[in-house]
Write a protein that holds these residues in place. Structure first.
Motif, mmCIF file in Angstrom:
data_model
loop_
_atom_site.group_PDB
_atom_site.id
_atom_site.type_symbol
_atom_site.label_atom_id
_atom_site.label_comp_id
_atom_site.label_asym_id
_atom_site.label_seq_id
_atom_site.Cartn_x
_atom_site.Cartn_y
_atom_site.Cartn_z
ATOM 1 N N PHE A 4 20.479 60.428 72.741
ATOM 2 C CA PHE A 4 21.030 59.686 71.610
ATOM 3 C C PHE A 4 22.500 59.998 71.529
ATOM 4 C CE2 PHE A 4 22.030 58.640 67.212
ATOM 5 C CZ PHE A 4 21.405 57.410 67.095
ATOM 6 N N GLY A 5 23.332 58.948 71.628
ATOM 7 C CA GLY A 5 24.772 59.109 71.528
ATOM 8 C C GLY A 5 25.239 58.762 70.129
ATOM 9 N N VAL A 6 26.052 59.619 69.554
ATOM 10 C CA VAL A 6 26.542 59.454 68.191
ATOM 11 C C VAL A 6 28.052 59.274 68.224
ATOM 12 C CG1 VAL A 6 26.862 60.590 65.964
ATOM 13 C CG2 VAL A 6 24.694 60.840 67.184
ATOM 14 N N ILE A 7 28.555 58.241 67.556
ATOM 15 C CA ILE A 7 29.988 58.097 67.336
ATOM 16 C C ILE A 7 30.262 58.360 65.867
ATOM 17 C CG2 ILE A 7 31.963 56.557 67.351
ATOM 18 C CD1 ILE A 7 30.834 55.138 69.715
ATOM 19 N N MET A 8 31.043 59.394 65.609
ATOM 20 C CA MET A 8 31.423 59.762 64.246
ATOM 21 C C MET A 8 32.940 59.723 64.147
ATOM 22 S SD MET A 8 28.870 63.005 63.643
ATOM 23 C CE MET A 8 29.616 63.429 62.060
ATOM 24 N N GLY A 9 33.445 58.731 63.453
ATOM 25 C CA GLY A 9 34.879 58.591 63.257
ATOM 26 C C GLY A 9 35.120 57.942 61.920
ATOM 27 N N THR A 10 35.890 56.849 61.913
ATOM 28 C CA THR A 10 36.070 56.079 60.689
ATOM 29 C C THR A 10 34.732 55.564 60.193
ATOM 30 O OG1 THR A 10 38.258 55.424 61.447
ATOM 31 C CG2 THR A 10 37.282 54.124 59.660
ATOM 32 N N GLY A 11 33.879 55.144 61.139
ATOM 33 C CA GLY A 11 32.512 54.742 60.835
ATOM 34 C C GLY A 11 31.534 55.674 61.514
ATOM 35 N N CYS A 12 30.292 55.245 61.616
ATOM 36 C CA CYS A 12 29.266 56.068 62.254
ATOM 37 C C CYS A 12 28.276 55.153 62.956
ATOM 38 C CB CYS A 12 28.545 56.921 61.208
ATOM 39 S SG CYS A 12 27.318 58.022 61.910
ATOM 40 N N GLY A 13 28.128 55.322 64.259
ATOM 41 C CA GLY A 13 27.208 54.495 65.027
ATOM 42 C C GLY A 13 26.442 55.336 66.024
ATOM 43 N N GLY A 14 25.517 54.689 66.720
ATOM 44 C CA GLY A 14 24.718 55.414 67.698
ATOM 45 C C GLY A 14 24.162 54.503 68.759
ATOM 46 N N GLY A 15 23.763 55.105 69.867
ATOM 47 C CA GLY A 15 23.156 54.369 70.963
ATOM 48 C C GLY A 15 22.063 55.204 71.599
ATOM 49 N N ILE A 16 21.113 54.530 72.240
ATOM 50 C CA ILE A 16 19.976 55.193 72.877
ATOM 51 C C ILE A 16 19.978 54.864 74.360
ATOM 52 C CG2 ILE A 16 17.459 55.400 72.954
ATOM 53 C CD1 ILE A 16 17.441 54.371 70.039
ATOM 54 N N CYS A 17 19.929 55.893 75.184
ATOM 55 C CA CYS A 17 19.870 55.709 76.634
ATOM 56 C C CYS A 17 18.610 56.408 77.144
ATOM 57 C CB CYS A 17 21.109 56.294 77.295
ATOM 58 S SG CYS A 17 21.337 55.812 79.030
ATOM 59 N N ILE A 18 17.779 55.670 77.872
ATOM 60 C CA ILE A 18 16.521 56.200 78.390
ATOM 61 C C ILE A 18 16.530 56.072 79.904
ATOM 62 C CG2 ILE A 18 14.003 56.033 78.329
ATOM 63 C CD1 ILE A 18 14.294 54.616 75.623
ATOM 64 N N ASP A 19 16.516 57.202 80.589
ATOM 65 C CA ASP A 19 16.517 57.225 82.058
ATOM 66 C C ASP A 19 17.624 56.353 82.629
ATOM 67 O OD1 ASP A 19 14.326 58.938 82.027
ATOM 68 O OD2 ASP A 19 12.892 57.293 82.044
ATOM 69 N N GLY A 20 18.814 56.470 82.055
ATOM 70 C CA GLY A 20 19.976 55.767 82.565
ATOM 71 C C GLY A 20 20.119 54.338 82.116
ATOM 72 N N MET A 21 19.225 53.836 81.271
ATOM 73 C CA MET A 21 19.288 52.472 80.772
ATOM 74 C C MET A 21 19.477 52.474 79.260
ATOM 75 S SD MET A 21 18.960 50.522 83.393
ATOM 76 C CE MET A 21 18.286 50.440 85.066
ATOM 77 N N VAL A 22 20.448 51.720 78.785
ATOM 78 C CA VAL A 22 20.682 51.631 77.349
ATOM 79 C C VAL A 22 19.635 50.727 76.725
ATOM 80 C CG1 VAL A 22 22.262 50.884 75.543
ATOM 81 C CG2 VAL A 22 23.152 52.047 77.552
ATOM 82 N N ARG A 23 19.041 51.196 75.652
ATOM 83 C CA ARG A 23 18.055 50.417 74.900
ATOM 84 C C ARG A 23 18.777 49.662 73.793
ATOM 85 N NH1 ARG A 23 13.498 47.453 74.539
ATOM 86 N NH2 ARG A 23 12.640 47.502 72.421
ATOM 87 N N GLU A 24 18.706 48.332 73.845
ATOM 88 C CA GLU A 24 19.384 47.504 72.861
ATOM 89 C C GLU A 24 18.424 46.993 71.792
ATOM 90 O OE1 GLU A 24 21.248 43.932 74.407
ATOM 91 O OE2 GLU A 24 22.944 44.241 73.074
ATOM 92 N N GLY A 25 17.196 46.639 72.166
ATOM 93 C CA GLY A 25 16.199 46.147 71.230
ATOM 94 C C GLY A 25 16.289 44.648 71.031
ATOM 95 N N PRO A 26 15.193 44.020 70.584
ATOM 96 C CA PRO A 26 15.168 42.561 70.430
ATOM 97 C C PRO A 26 16.164 42.047 69.394
ATOM 98 C CG PRO A 26 13.209 43.553 69.453
ATOM 99 C CD PRO A 26 13.899 44.632 70.228
ATOM 100 N N HIS A 27 16.526 42.874 68.417
ATOM 101 C CA HIS A 27 17.511 42.473 67.410
ATOM 102 C C HIS A 27 18.895 43.064 67.687
ATOM 103 C CE1 HIS A 27 13.566 42.180 65.349
ATOM 104 N NE2 HIS A 27 14.079 41.051 64.916
ATOM 105 N N ARG A 28 18.997 43.778 68.807
ATOM 106 C CA ARG A 28 20.265 44.387 69.235
ATOM 107 C C ARG A 28 20.803 45.385 68.219
ATOM 108 N NH1 ARG A 28 23.201 39.184 72.248
ATOM 109 N NH2 ARG A 28 21.525 38.864 73.748
ATOM 110 N N ILE A 29 19.907 46.144 67.620
ATOM 111 C CA ILE A 29 20.316 47.146 66.629
ATOM 112 C C ILE A 29 19.777 48.538 66.957
ATOM 113 C CG2 ILE A 29 20.597 45.501 64.730
ATOM 114 C CD1 ILE A 29 17.828 46.377 63.718
ATOM 115 N N ALA A 30 19.200 48.725 68.142
ATOM 116 C CA ALA A 30 18.666 50.040 68.495
ATOM 117 C C ALA A 30 19.771 51.095 68.417
ATOM 118 C CB ALA A 30 18.067 50.007 69.902
ATOM 119 N N GLY A 31 19.489 52.178 67.732
ATOM 120 C CA GLY A 31 20.458 53.259 67.601
ATOM 121 C C GLY A 31 21.395 53.144 66.423
#
Length: 309
Positions: free
Chosen positions: A140-167
């Motif tokens: 799980f990658g976390v970006i903490m700056g002016t805002g706050c976001g995240g991303g999920i990478c599983i076995d080298g592949m980023v998981r985006e999800g059907p609504h593109r909001i994963a993480g």
């Protein structure tokens, strides 16, 4: 542009990291070497059309440095996501992008396919390929700056999800009675542990403004109000991350963004994360990024090149 739309291992890759204050471009050779790199201020005050024009110009400039006969792909990281149904940007911190067909517009300007992904996805992919997350299965990658976001990478592949909001944990409401977030909900993670969220809370409580850097520096010097705000920040960090770990149980967490340089996150913050997670011997590593602010643009280039990310 000497380009085509095929994502192949022998193609070069252009990446664009479209940020709120700066836009960065990169051209990677097929072997991953850097052939070109550029940064420009993002013209947010001039509106959407100006932002679009600068991004397109930077892609064209990068592509001029392609070796003869080498095709390339194009990927772009943005502080939001493209709605899968409408093609319009949603949930963007750079509000001039919201409701705009950014991907379609830049593809028309360039006459070339462009893969657009959330900037936290780009950060997470880059750190998993060649940064602090390399070698871990679920990151799980976390970006903490002016805002706050995240991303999920599983076995080298980023998981985006059907609504593109994963993480997108930054807009998980953890305090319904808390401060209003720009997304319309109250008490989102972003209102608690982003730089802007901590600064706004300090102003509401004390009636004068300090930057996040000033709050942290004065807290370390023992100033009571700043110390209280900083301790609350660390506790909120631990609570939010502990809940995330309980749900995902990742192999590692990688922190990015300006706040990732706060060393107390890796000591007191991690201890509080362990306190709030549903495990009495939590060993999840919380790692500082290795690529710094380079991660986003590298990730954007790889997002454009890799299929099924």
């Amino acid at each position: 542009m000497n380009t085509n739309g095929t994502s192949t291992p022998d193609a070069a890759a252009v990446g664009i990291d479209l940020g709120g204050t700066k836009t960065e471009s990169i051209l990677l050779a097929p072997d991953g070497g850097v052939l070109w790199r550029q940064r420009r201020p993002t013209p947010r005050a001039d509106g959407y059309e100006a932002v679009l024009a600068v991004a397109a110009e930077m892609v064209v400039e990068a592509a001029r440095n392609l070796p003869p006969g080498v095709p390339c792909t194009v990927g772009m990281g943005i502080p939001g996501s493209v709605d899968a149904l409408t093609g319009l940007v949603r949930n963007a911190n750079s509000t001039c992008l919201i409701g705009r067909p950014l991907q379609g517009d830049i593809e028309r300007l360039l006459g070339h396919p462009v893969r657009v992904r959330n900037d936290a996805d780009c950060f997470t992919l880059a750190e998993c390929r060649s940064g602090a997350g390399k070698g871990y299965g679920l990151v799980f990658g976390v970006i903490m700056g002016t805002g706050c976001g995240g991303g999920i990478c599983i076995d080298g592949m980023v998981r985006e999800g059907p609504h593109r909001i994963a993480g997108e944990w930054g807009h998980l409401s953890v305090d319904p009675g808390g401060a209003e977030c720009y997304c319309g909900k109250r008490g989102c993670v972003e209102t608690l542990i982003s730089g802007s969220g901590v600064e706004a809370a300090f102003f509401r409580e004390h009636g004068y403004r300090l930057t996040m850097d000033e709050i942290v520096d004065r807290a370390r010097e023992g100033e009571p109000r700043c110390r209280e705000a900083f301790e609350r920040f660390l506790d909120n960090f631990g609570r939010c991350l502990g809940g995330l770990v309980t749900i995902l149980d990742p192999d590692a967490i990688v922190l990015g963004g300006g706040l990732s340089n706060i060393e107390e996150l890796y000591t007191a913050g991690v201890e509080r994360m362990r306190r709030h997670a549903f495990h009495d011997k939590l060993e999840t590593p919380v790692l500082k990024n290795l690529l710094g602010d380079s991660a986003g643009v590298f990730g954007a280039a790889w997002i454009g090149k890799l299929q099924n990310t």
